[in-house]
Design an enzyme around this catalytic site. Structure first.
Site, PDB file in Angstrom:
ATOM      1  N   HIS A 149     -24.967  12.361  52.038  1.00  0.00           N
ATOM      2  CA  HIS A 149     -25.480  11.462  50.812  1.00  0.00           C
ATOM      3  C   HIS A 149     -26.398  12.433  50.282  1.00  0.00           C
ATOM      4  O   HIS A 149     -26.417  12.131  48.537  1.00  0.00           O
ATOM      5  CB  HIS A 149     -26.370  10.097  51.550  1.00  0.00           C
ATOM      6  CG  HIS A 149     -25.605   9.673  52.441  1.00  0.00           C
ATOM      7  ND1 HIS A 149     -26.006   8.810  53.353  1.00  0.00           N
ATOM      8  CD2 HIS A 149     -25.103   8.334  51.262  1.00  0.00           C
ATOM      9  CE1 HIS A 149     -25.506   7.620  53.595  1.00  0.00           C
ATOM     10  NE2 HIS A 149     -24.408   7.821  52.335  1.00  0.00           N
ATOM     11  N   ARG A 173     -14.779  11.129  49.782  1.00  0.00           N
ATOM     12  CA  ARG A 173     -14.472  11.705  51.437  1.00  0.00           C
ATOM     13  C   ARG A 173     -12.976  12.363  51.045  1.00  0.00           C
ATOM     14  O   ARG A 173     -12.456  13.207  51.752  1.00  0.00           O
ATOM     15  CB  ARG A 173     -15.114  11.462  52.320  1.00  0.00           C
ATOM     16  CG  ARG A 173     -16.226  11.782  52.556  1.00  0.00           C
ATOM     17  CD  ARG A 173     -16.873  10.657  53.702  1.00  0.00           C
ATOM     18  NE  ARG A 173     -16.552   9.023  53.337  1.00  0.00           N
ATOM     19  CZ  ARG A 173     -17.241   8.131  53.899  1.00  0.00           C
ATOM     20  NH1 ARG A 173     -18.528   8.541  55.024  1.00  0.00           N
ATOM     21  NH2 ARG A 173     -17.314   7.202  54.368  1.00  0.00           N
ATOM     22  N   SER A 193     -22.326   7.190  57.500  1.00  0.00           N
ATOM     23  CA  SER A 193     -23.195   6.618  58.987  1.00  0.00           C
ATOM     24  C   SER A 193     -22.832   5.931  59.559  1.00  0.00           C
ATOM     25  O   SER A 193     -23.345   5.901  60.777  1.00  0.00           O
ATOM     26  CB  SER A 193     -23.628   5.629  57.647  1.00  0.00           C
ATOM     27  OG  SER A 193     -24.705   6.314  56.564  1.00  0.00           O
TER      28      SER A 193
END
Ligand code: PNS
Length: 179
Positions: free
Chosen positions: A23, A96, A134
């Site tokens: 992030h 990603r 996460s």
């Protein structure tokens, strides 16, 4: 309006549960592309977050403190409404790989449907950070693994403490249901 007054604001939304080095990389890169970046922390995630909205906002604020054109807000409801309120014309999302792209394209098109003119910019994750998510950080911490290199040292401490609480909660629930 003169070019000096004209400010291009981008919205960078997410759950940030917890905020990762992926992030941070994304926000730093967005902050060089836009005049202002509003990092928007989703309050009422359906994903049952590990950290409260206040906790996530504080963590994100601390991580982004050095970035002068970055602001952190907390939001609930529709992203398009926040974009309107913040005067943002662009949403930034990190991608990603293929499955991210598919999901993100759907969201981008839906947001453009809800608010014509609101565009989404995808930034490919930096190659050395592409494995960070996460959800995986939480899973690794819960299972007692090291989250070093995935989140900052301060966030790692918070994640490890929360993982301990989660393990204790789950052990308690398992004991209670066995009684
Ligand atoms: O970090 P995440 O969980 O991938 O972020 C998802 C987020 C916050 C970008 C997304 O859930 C969102 O925008 N939620 C707000 C509600 C909304 O506007 N839904 C319609 C989007 S198509």
């Amino acid at each position: 309006m003169s070019s000096k007054e004209w400010k291009r604001t981008a919205l960078l939304p997410g759950s940030f549960d917890p905020v990762t080095l992926g992030h941070l990389d994304l926000v730093i890169r967005a902050a060089t592309l836009f005049d202002e970046v509003v990092v928007a922390v989703l309050e009422n995630s359906s994903k049952q977050p590990w950290f409260s909205a206040e906790g996530r906002v504080l963590m994100v604020q601390r991580e982004m403190a050095a970035l002068k054109n970055v602001r952190v807000v907390r939001f609930s409801g529709l992203l398009v409404e926040l974009a309107e309120k913040e005067g943002a014309e662009v949403v930034v999302r990190g991608v990603r790989g293929g499955s991210d792209l598919e999901y993100e394209t759907l969201m981008a098109r839906m947001n453009a449907h809800l608010r014509p003119g609101l565009d989404t910019v995808f930034l490919p994750s930096s190659p050395n950070l592409t494995h960070i998510a996460s959800r995986l950080v939480r899973e690794i911490a819960y299972l007692g693994g090291s989250v070093k290199g995935l989140v900052s040292e301060k966030v790692a401490l918070a994640v490890e403490t929360r993982a301990e609480e989660k393990r204790a909660e789950n052990a308690f629930t398992t004991r209670r249901s066995a009684e």
